[in-house]
Design a protein around this motif. Sequence first.
Motif: not given
Length: 412
Positions: A378, A380, A387
């Motif tokens: 993931d 950001q 995300t």
Amino acid sequence: MLKTTIVLAALSCMLGAASAAETEAKTVPTRISIDKNNRFLLNGKPWFPICFAPKAPPLRAKDPSGRDALAVLREGGVDLFRLNMNSPDDPTCRQYLDWAAENGMYTFFFLREYTLFDPAAPERPEILRSLIERYKYHPAVAFWKNVDEPAWGGADPEGMLQAYKLIKELDPDHPVWVVHAPRNTLEVLRQYADVCDITGLDIYPISVPKGKNSHLPNKEISVVGDYAKWMSKSVDGKKPFIMVLQVCWSGVTPPKNELVMPTLHQTRFMVYQAIINGSSGISFFGMSVALQGKDAEYGYNWTHWNEVMVPLLKEINRDSELYPALVRPDSKIPLRVSGADDIEFCAREVGDYLYILACKREGARADIKFSGKPLNGDIQVLYENRTVKAQSGSFTDSFGPNDVHVYKVKVK
């Protein structure tokens, strides 16, 4: 000859009036240096300056809430403003310097024609010497600004070089900044590479019709990136440059022009595109130009400040998460993009993270694929509360015209 004698006599009186106590109190200047990556160091610490021009709010002004105007700008992330000298004995110079210092701010001190030595103006070297010696110790002095837009105005590079050498002899602690107009050729601009420590260019692409300020074929706001590349080439990448971006300028001032100012989306794009293409700081021009309504009463564009500058500067000011990346060199981690030919990006490493700054020019919306070994998990997207998922060293995200996305990737 009589005029020269009068000017020098006035200077002598002016300098003699400064008290010994005042001189002794300011013996340690603010020191600005430039590292091997063309990044600024402010008293030894990495610095990404955010500047306002053509001037500060009126002396000792308040904002609409009644707060000290410079305190508000400083809190929002502005580091320095242009200090205009109306004459060699202008008393407001020290008043503005003191006001800036009280608020932890700095100035780029505009020395005007005194940074162009000319046999027809033999008084200039002595006036310049006096000005540098008088103000160089003040803690609010960061840069000296020499002749404005010299190539477009036809200023003699040799005359500017002579003045530059005198400034550096007298004051090695403050770089000299030259700002060019979006005119001329690279060959002409290169003639001024030796008269400064910092170069730069002002480009104001938003107008009716659009692109009046650009002399390049590109009349869109993405011309900011084209001119940023120009500035780097004009000094062969050996000196930093600062792009000067639009708030308001003469090409949009009524009644001869239609008043138009950049939106937050447009300003955000121009700022990030300039950074991606190497700008070591950002300056905004026009917070005091073509003021309307209440802003005219206050002498500053507080409407634009609140609607555009406040949310934008939260992303890049000294207190932002992104700021440490702005003062780092470009990462050598190999990354690739695909999906459109008008994506520009840079990547900066800070600790365990890689920050990717990416923007798209004016082409149609597209899904852009970023590829590189550290891109997994993931990721950001800063300032967007979301995300994206990376798998097998790549992720895809959507970009519309003039969109900007900033990605935070854990790499260690």
